[in-house]
Structures are given as C-alpha cells and as structure tokens.
Design a protein around this motif. Structure first.
Motif, PDB file in Angstrom:
ATOM      1  N   LYS A 148       0.831  -1.207   0.000  1.00 48.24           N
ATOM      2  CA  LYS A 148       0.000   0.000   0.000  1.00 48.24           C
ATOM      3  C   LYS A 148       0.866   1.257   0.000  1.00 48.24           C
ATOM      4  CE  LYS A 148      -3.767  -0.117   2.599  1.00 48.24           C
ATOM      5  NZ  LYS A 148      -4.637  -0.368   3.780  1.00 48.24           N
ATOM      6  N   GLU A 149       2.063   1.132   0.551  1.00 47.78           N
ATOM      7  CA  GLU A 149       2.973   2.273   0.580  1.00 47.78           C
ATOM      8  C   GLU A 149       3.595   2.515  -0.795  1.00 47.78           C
ATOM      9  OE1 GLU A 149       5.090   5.471   2.082  1.00 47.78           O
ATOM     10  OE2 GLU A 149       3.561   4.296   3.131  1.00 47.78           O
ATOM     11  N   LEU A 150       3.928   1.438  -1.482  1.00 43.93           N
ATOM     12  CA  LEU A 150       4.661   1.551  -2.744  1.00 43.93           C
ATOM     13  C   LEU A 150       3.755   1.677  -3.962  1.00 43.93           C
ATOM     14  CD1 LEU A 150       7.315  -1.183  -1.957  1.00 43.93           C
ATOM     15  CD2 LEU A 150       7.803   1.244  -2.230  1.00 43.93           C
ATOM     16  N   TYR A 151       2.579   1.052  -3.882  1.00 43.89           N
ATOM     17  CA  TYR A 151       1.692   1.043  -5.041  1.00 43.89           C
ATOM     18  C   TYR A 151       0.438   1.850  -4.762  1.00 43.89           C
ATOM     19  CZ  TYR A 151       4.643  -2.923  -6.310  1.00 43.89           C
ATOM     20  OH  TYR A 151       5.711  -3.731  -6.598  1.00 43.89           O
ATOM     21  N   LYS A 152      -0.138   2.349  -5.828  1.00 42.91           N
ATOM     22  CA  LYS A 152      -1.345   3.166  -5.701  1.00 42.91           C
ATOM     23  C   LYS A 152      -2.562   2.251  -5.789  1.00 42.91           C
ATOM     24  CE  LYS A 152       1.466   6.756  -7.702  1.00 42.91           C
ATOM     25  NZ  LYS A 152       1.858   7.458  -8.918  1.00 42.91           N
ATOM     26  N   ILE A 153      -2.793   1.503  -4.694  1.00 48.37           N
ATOM     27  CA  ILE A 153      -3.890   0.539  -4.665  1.00 48.37           C
ATOM     28  C   ILE A 153      -4.747   0.777  -3.426  1.00 48.37           C
ATOM     29  CG2 ILE A 153      -2.617  -1.241  -5.913  1.00 48.37           C
ATOM     30  CD1 ILE A 153      -2.144  -2.616  -3.184  1.00 48.37           C
ATOM     31  N   LYS A 168      -7.429   0.034  -8.041  1.00 52.17           N
ATOM     32  CA  LYS A 168      -6.239   0.834  -8.332  1.00 52.17           C
ATOM     33  C   LYS A 168      -6.632   2.302  -8.482  1.00 52.17           C
ATOM     34  CE  LYS A 168      -4.108  -2.924 -10.981  1.00 52.17           C
ATOM     35  NZ  LYS A 168      -3.532  -3.301 -12.287  1.00 52.17           N
ATOM     36  N   GLU A 169      -5.642   3.159  -8.297  1.00 53.10           N
ATOM     37  CA  GLU A 169      -5.917   4.590  -8.364  1.00 53.10           C
ATOM     38  C   GLU A 169      -6.509   4.977  -9.713  1.00 53.10           C
ATOM     39  OE1 GLU A 169      -2.725   7.300  -8.345  1.00 53.10           O
ATOM     40  OE2 GLU A 169      -1.582   6.291  -9.893  1.00 53.10           O
ATOM     41  N   GLY A 170      -7.447   5.921  -9.653  1.00 47.15           N
ATOM     42  CA  GLY A 170      -8.047   6.425 -10.877  1.00 47.15           C
ATOM     43  C   GLY A 170      -9.200   5.588 -11.410  1.00 47.15           C
ATOM     44  N   GLU A 171      -9.385   4.376 -10.873  1.00 50.97           N
ATOM     45  CA  GLU A 171     -10.486   3.535 -11.331  1.00 50.97           C
ATOM     46  C   GLU A 171     -11.819   4.049 -10.782  1.00 50.97           C
ATOM     47  OE1 GLU A 171      -8.188  -0.729 -11.965  1.00 50.97           O
ATOM     48  OE2 GLU A 171      -9.360  -0.428 -10.150  1.00 50.97           O
ATOM     49  N   THR A 172     -12.882   3.812 -11.530  1.00 46.68           N
ATOM     50  CA  THR A 172     -14.212   4.293 -11.146  1.00 46.68           C
ATOM     51  C   THR A 172     -15.084   3.118 -10.702  1.00 46.68           C
ATOM     52  OG1 THR A 172     -14.077   6.147 -12.690  1.00 46.68           O
ATOM     53  CG2 THR A 172     -16.266   5.538 -11.914  1.00 46.68           C
ATOM     54  N   ILE A 173     -15.725   3.265  -9.539  1.00 46.31           N
ATOM     55  CA  ILE A 173     -16.673   2.270  -9.038  1.00 46.31           C
ATOM     56  C   ILE A 173     -18.078   2.824  -9.262  1.00 46.31           C
ATOM     57  CG2 ILE A 173     -17.406   0.897  -7.060  1.00 46.31           C
ATOM     58  CD1 ILE A 173     -14.675   1.468  -5.778  1.00 46.31           C
ATOM     59  N   HIS A 174     -18.898   2.077  -9.979  1.00 49.52           N
ATOM     60  CA  HIS A 174     -20.270   2.503 -10.263  1.00 49.52           C
ATOM     61  C   HIS A 174     -21.197   1.925  -9.196  1.00 49.52           C
ATOM     62  CE1 HIS A 174     -18.832   3.998 -14.088  1.00 49.52           C
ATOM     63  NE2 HIS A 174     -18.349   2.802 -14.388  1.00 49.52           N
ATOM     64  N   TRP A 175     -21.651   2.788  -8.294  1.00 48.49           N
ATOM     65  CA  TRP A 175     -22.549   2.362  -7.220  1.00 48.49           C
ATOM     66  C   TRP A 175     -23.994   2.552  -7.648  1.00 48.49           C
ATOM     67  CZ3 TRP A 175     -20.957  -0.252  -3.081  1.00 48.49           C
ATOM     68  CH2 TRP A 175     -19.614  -0.151  -2.688  1.00 48.49           C
ATOM     69  N   TYR A 176     -24.801   1.523  -7.401  1.00 46.61           N
ATOM     70  CA  TYR A 176     -26.237   1.578  -7.637  1.00 46.61           C
ATOM     71  C   TYR A 176     -26.950   1.229  -6.332  1.00 46.61           C
ATOM     72  CZ  TYR A 176     -25.981   1.911 -12.755  1.00 46.61           C
ATOM     73  OH  TYR A 176     -25.759   2.341 -14.040  1.00 46.61           O
ATOM     74  N   LYS A 177     -28.237   1.620  -6.237  1.00 44.26           N
ATOM     75  CA  LYS A 177     -29.065   1.250  -5.092  1.00 44.26           C
ATOM     76  C   LYS A 177     -30.317   0.530  -5.569  1.00 44.26           C
ATOM     77  CE  LYS A 177     -27.819   4.537  -1.465  1.00 44.26           C
ATOM     78  NZ  LYS A 177     -28.316   5.589  -0.543  1.00 44.26           N
ATOM     79  N   THR A 178     -30.770  -0.428  -4.764  1.00 45.82           N
ATOM     80  CA  THR A 178     -32.038  -1.070  -5.078  1.00 45.82           C
ATOM     81  C   THR A 178     -33.156  -0.041  -4.925  1.00 45.82           C
ATOM     82  OG1 THR A 178     -32.104  -1.847  -2.793  1.00 45.82           O
ATOM     83  CG2 THR A 178     -31.349  -3.410  -4.443  1.00 45.82           C
ATOM     84  N   ILE A 179     -34.192  -0.192  -5.760  1.00 44.19           N
ATOM     85  CA  ILE A 179     -35.259   0.802  -5.786  1.00 44.19           C
ATOM     86  C   ILE A 179     -36.065   0.787  -4.480  1.00 44.19           C
ATOM     87  CG2 ILE A 179     -35.484   0.749  -8.300  1.00 44.19           C
ATOM     88  CD1 ILE A 179     -37.928  -1.101  -7.895  1.00 44.19           C
ATOM     89  N   ILE A 246     -11.416   6.113  -7.273  1.00 44.23           N
ATOM     90  CA  ILE A 246     -10.348   5.817  -6.311  1.00 44.23           C
ATOM     91  C   ILE A 246      -9.306   6.928  -6.414  1.00 44.23           C
ATOM     92  CG2 ILE A 246      -8.594   4.160  -5.598  1.00 44.23           C
ATOM     93  CD1 ILE A 246     -11.494   3.195  -5.257  1.00 44.23           C
ATOM     94  N   PRO A 247      -9.046   7.621  -5.304  1.00 48.47           N
ATOM     95  CA  PRO A 247      -8.155   8.794  -5.388  1.00 48.47           C
ATOM     96  C   PRO A 247      -6.736   8.428  -5.795  1.00 48.47           C
ATOM     97  CG  PRO A 247      -8.638   8.234  -3.094  1.00 48.47           C
ATOM     98  CD  PRO A 247      -9.528   7.378  -3.934  1.00 48.47           C
ATOM     99  N   LYS A 248      -6.137   9.329  -6.524  1.00 40.05           N
ATOM    100  CA  LYS A 248      -4.748   9.151  -6.929  1.00 40.05           C
ATOM    101  C   LYS A 248      -3.837   9.660  -5.823  1.00 40.05           C
ATOM    102  CE  LYS A 248      -5.413   9.363 -11.926  1.00 40.05           C
ATOM    103  NZ  LYS A 248      -4.951   9.945 -13.194  1.00 40.05           N
TER     104      LYS A 248
END
Length: 583
Positions: A148-153, A168-179, A246-248
């Motif tokens: 975690k110190e060396l890699y951006k994960i 990994k850094e910069g990746e986007t997580i698409h969150w949805y909610k049940t109706i 995910i923050p860089k």
C-alpha cells in the motif's frame, strides 16, 4: 326401411360426440401448454441458494472477477499472493529463489524483502515490517503494508466473509441502489445466481441497499455486494447512485537529469585502456558539454569492478565546464556478465561500487555500456538498470545507456529491451555506427546516412523511445577497405582510421572525393599494390548531416566515439550545427 334410417342417425351422433371429445382434449392440452409457458416465462424461482466462493477460503476480487489464489490473514496482517501482485499490480516484481528475496522497483525506490524476515531494505537502508513474507501451501504471500505504501492501490476487506476487493488509483466504481417501493417497504429485491428469474436467489436485498455494478446482460445488471458475493439484479430494480473514483496518490517527484546550458547535449567518450590521457595535450573542444571516460569495467562474475578513474582528469573537465559521466562496461564478456547479473546481491555489489566511485570522483553521471550479452540475460539486464537508477538518482546522478541499432543479432542487439530500459534511464545513446564492422564480409560505410536515419526511426516508432531521451552517437573514425582478388573471388579486409587519415590520402594521391548519394558521404577509391581500396569519408559533410538528423527528430543531443579520433574542426561543425535553426 325404418330400422336402417335409425341406425344411420345413431352413427352420426356418435361421431359428433367423438369430435367434441377431441376438441375438448386439444383445448385442455393447449391450456396446459399455455399455462406451462406462462409458468416458465413469468413465474419466478423462489428457491434460495447460499452463495459461496467455489471453495476459495479468502477470495480476492478485481474488476468483478475472482482471482485464482486466495489472500491470507486479516486487517493489518492481510497478505496477498506474489503471483497476483505481479499479474495485477506490478509486472516488474521479481522473486529470486536463491536468496528467497522479493525485489520491488519503483521510479525512486529499490525494495528488497526476504521471506520470513521482518527487516527489509529500501535503497539499501533497513526498515522494519509489521508482518513478514511467508510461504503457505506453496504460495508466497506479501504483507500489505509495503504494498500500500509503494503502489497506488486500495484494498477493501469484508468483515463478514473475508473477501478482499482490490482497486487501483483512478479507477471508477459505479454504485447503484435497489429501488424504493413506498407502499411495500418490506418487499425485498432478488439478487440471483444467473441473469434469469428461473435462477435461484443468492440474496434478498433490502430497498436502498448499495451494490457495485460491473456490467450488464440484457435486462440484468451484473452486481457485487460489499461482502464480495456476485449476482444479477434486474435493471428496473436498480437505480444509479454515484460514481466513486479511487483517489490518486501524490506521485513521487521524478528525477530530472541536469541538462547542459546549451539545450542539446554534446558528449564525447574518452577511451581509457590502461592510463588516462595527458590533459595538457587535449585541445579545446568548443561546445562540448559532457565527457564520458571508459573507467569502470566488470572484472569478474562476482560483480567486482576494475577502476581506472583519475581525479586529475575530473578536475580538468570540471574546470572547463564539462560534466563527467563515468562509463561502466561489461568488457563484452558473456559468461562473466551472465554471472554478475544473476542475483540481487551481485547486481547491488556493482551498483554500490559505482555509487562509491561517483561520490569519490565527483561524477555527474554513469554511462552503461553492456555489449555482447547472452539473450537469456535480457530480463536480468533490465532488472539491473531498474535497481540501479533509483540509487543513482538519489545521489543526483544521470543514468544513460548505450544501445546498438536494431538488428537480428541476439548478442549485439536483441538482448536490449529498449522499450523497458528507457523507463528507468535518463538518456539512451544510439550507437549509430558499425553498419559495416571490422570483419564485415562486404566493404561499406561505417554509418551511411539512410541507415542512421532508419536506426533512429526504429527506436522512436517501434521502441517508443522519447526523442527527448535519445542521443545520437556518431563516429569520429572510418575504415579503409581493401579488396583483393583471389581465384575469381574477392577477399575483404579493413582497418579503422582517424578522421584525418583519408584527407592525407586524398592529398598524397591527388584524389577527388565524390559524393555518394547512396550513403550521403564523400567517397574515394584507389588502387595500391594491385589491391582496390575504398573509403567512405567522415568529414564536415557527414558530421553536419548527422547533426541535421538530431534536429530533424528533435533528439536530446549527440555523442561521439571517440575523442582523439576527430579532426579538431569537428567541434565547431557540431556546435554551430546544433545551435543553428532547423532547416
């Protein structure tokens, strides 16, 4: 006659009854079939099935897929398999079986971790791990702290199932909610095993539950719960909630090589065989920025170096404003090179000696000149440079490396992984000479202009070398080729000569050079003792043409092999051409 009439009427009534029964049967059959169809199509499967991870005790997920090997430990003691870290996070990760060492190299760090030991090394300085590397069931596991110190994960571990979600850094997580269903607040939403209502239910989701959406199949979303379980939910039962990026992390400041004031680098090699030159006899070299004396040589397979450095030479160079990049050669010895590159300890032994020499002699850089290397050592050479660069940069040293033009020769060209090497290097010197070498079976130019330009283009396009890191190396020598006719065959031999030698021959023999359009160079030939001699001349014409290539491709600069071979006017040819505007 009447009995016959009555008998006929009874037969017709029987037929009508039979037809009615048949129609009723078919109607009933159609009804059953329709009911079965409606049941199959519209009636969901309400059977529940407990989801599992296919026997994986502690699964790791990446981009919605479960990886082959499990994690071990939990929270601070969590560890990831070496193979997964190498495959998904850092393909340059190295495991050295002989010393049970895992070696991590980043732009600014070299980290060595040894199995079952709590003390690691960062840039050869010790640090303490909270948890050691360990082997379990034949798998090597790495603790998460240094990762975690060396890699951006980012790692998210479920407290319920133990599943680990890797991001990994910069990746986007698409969150949805049940109706939400206002009039039925207790109604649940089914997450099913497969994208069909006939699949068993993995989980009864509450209204407003959060899920990660990884994809879609028809009317269904492929989803994942925070506990790691995967399944499918109908699209009309989910609503987009938010996108989480995910923050860089703040990147390490890159090393910036100290560039000469002139902008384009003008470097020359100083060949030192047994002793250093008498600097009082070296004429002025106007426009020169860097000298690279051939001082450091691999002495044996253990990584010991031979040192020919001279403090007086360094003082002379610095007094004239030259940077000094000491050259480190493998002596072109294959077996010795294989042995010295084979382990971390031997590679680090070479690096530490170079660091000590650089400090001892106040050098500004190290120039690596490894040639005639076995193809099987290709990756070890890359690893050596990856381990070397961060430590050199830590001391503010420029790291450069000499490479040949691309060719099919395994030992002289193919062993260079140029595309990977340049990621660690500040500069790469293209040794654009020896197109026709000393023992070439055919006479020809040392470096014809079309061949040089193709060599540059190959590195820029095929190897993706940034022009700002590529230095064109040019020859201050040529060869006199002698062709001898024997039994209808032509024997070819050659000898290398300084730049001025052809000019003397021209003067002595009253020859007139002609411009060779095939090579872009001046050319002469003459007969002596019944043998035909050919020379493709290195002179003002060829030198200036090479500098034009530097400018055409906006390369970092020029290097010359070697000082002492040149016409004294060559320095002004180079400097004035480098400073002149592009044509």
């Amino acid at each position: 006659m009447e009995p016959t009439f009555e008998a006929g009427g009874g037969s017709r009534r029987k037929k009508r009854k039979k037809t009615t029964y048949v129609l009723l049967f078919f109607a009933l059959l159609c009804g059953l079939m329709l009911g079965a169809y409606l049941w199959i199509k519209y009636v969901p499967n309400w059977q529940h099935q407990q989801p599992d991870f296919s026997g994986n005790p502690k699964p790791i997920f990446y981009e919605g897929g479960m990886l082959d090997q499990p994690a071990v430990g939990q929270k601070e003691s969590l560890k990831l398999p070496f193979d997964i870290v190498k495959e998904r996070i850092d393909p340059t990760l190295v495991y050295e079986k002989a010393s049970e060492s895992t070696i991590i190299t980043t732009q600014n760090k070299v980290v060595r971790l040894r199995t079952s030991q709590l003390t690691g090394m960062i840039n050869e300085k010790p640090f303490t791990l909270k948890f050691p590397l360990e082997k379990a069931n034949g798998i090597l596991y790495l603790p998460i702290d240094p990762l975690k110190e060396l890699y951006k994960i980012e790692l998210r571990e479920s407290p319920d199932t133990g599943a680990v979600l890797l991001f990994k850094e910069g990746e986007t997580i698409h969150w949805y909610k049940t109706i939400t269903i206002p009039d039925k607040p207790d109604k649940t939403i089914a997450m099913r095993r497969d994208p069909t209502i006939k699949a068993p239910i993995y989980a009864d989701l509450k209204q407003g539950d959060s899920l990660i959406v990884w994809g879609e199949e028809g009317e269904w979303y492929r989803v994942q719960q925070t506990n790691g379980y995967m399944g499918y939910v109908r699209k009309n039962q989910l609503a987009a909630d938010r996108d989480e990026v995910i923050p860089k992390k703040e990147p390490e400041p890159p090393f910036v090589a100290k560039k000469p004031i002139t902008g384009k680098i003008n470097m020359t090699w100083e060949q030192v065989v047994t002793k250093n030159p008498d600097t009082s006899k070296i004429p002025d070299m106007p426009g020169l920025d860097v000298v690279s004396p051939t001082w450091f040589h691999l002495e044996d397979g253990e990584g010991n170096l031979k040192n020919l450095a001279d403090p007086a030479y360094v003082k002379w160079a610095h007094d004239r404003g030259y940077q000094v990049w000491g050259l480190f050669s493998n002596g072109f010895e294959q077996k010795r090179t294989t042995q010295a590159l084979s382990t971390y300890d031997k590679r680090m032994k070479m690096i530490k000696q170079l660091l000590a020499f650089a400090q001892m002699y106040s050098l500004q850089g190290i120039n690596i000149d490894f040639e005639n290397v076995n193809l099987k050592d290709k990756q070890n050479l890359v690893q050596f440079v990856r381990e070397m660069a961060p430590l050199m940069h830590e001391q503010g040293l420029v790291v450069s490396m000499d490479v040949t033009a691309k060719s099919s020769s395994e030992a002289w060209s193919m062993f260079y992984d140029r595309k990977t090497l340049i990621q660690s290097l500040d500069y790469m010197m293209l040794m654009a000479y020896d197109e026709h070498w000393a023992s070439s079976p055919k006479a020809g130019s040392v470096a014809s202009l079309p061949w040089v330009e193709k060599s540059i283009s190959d590195l820029l396009k095929e190897e993706q070398i940034p022009p700002s890191k590529l230095i064109l190396s040019i020859p201050f020598y040529t060869r006199v080729w002698t062709e001898t006719k024997k039994n209808g065959k032509t024997d070819v031999s050659s000898r290398a000569v300084f730049m001025d030698m052809p000019q003397r021959i021209i003067k002595e023999k009253k020859l007139t050079p002609v411009l060779s359009p095939e090579t872009g160079q001046n050319y002469i030939e003459y007969t002596e003792d019944g043998k035909l001699n050919k020379i493709w001349i290195e002179d003002e014409t060829s030198v200036k043409a090479r500098i034009e290539l530097v400018k055409k491709y906006d390369l970092a600069g020029v290097a010359s092999w070697r000082r002492g071979f040149e016409n004294p006017e060559a320095w002004s040819w180079i400097s004035t051409s480098l400073e002149a505007p592009k044509k």
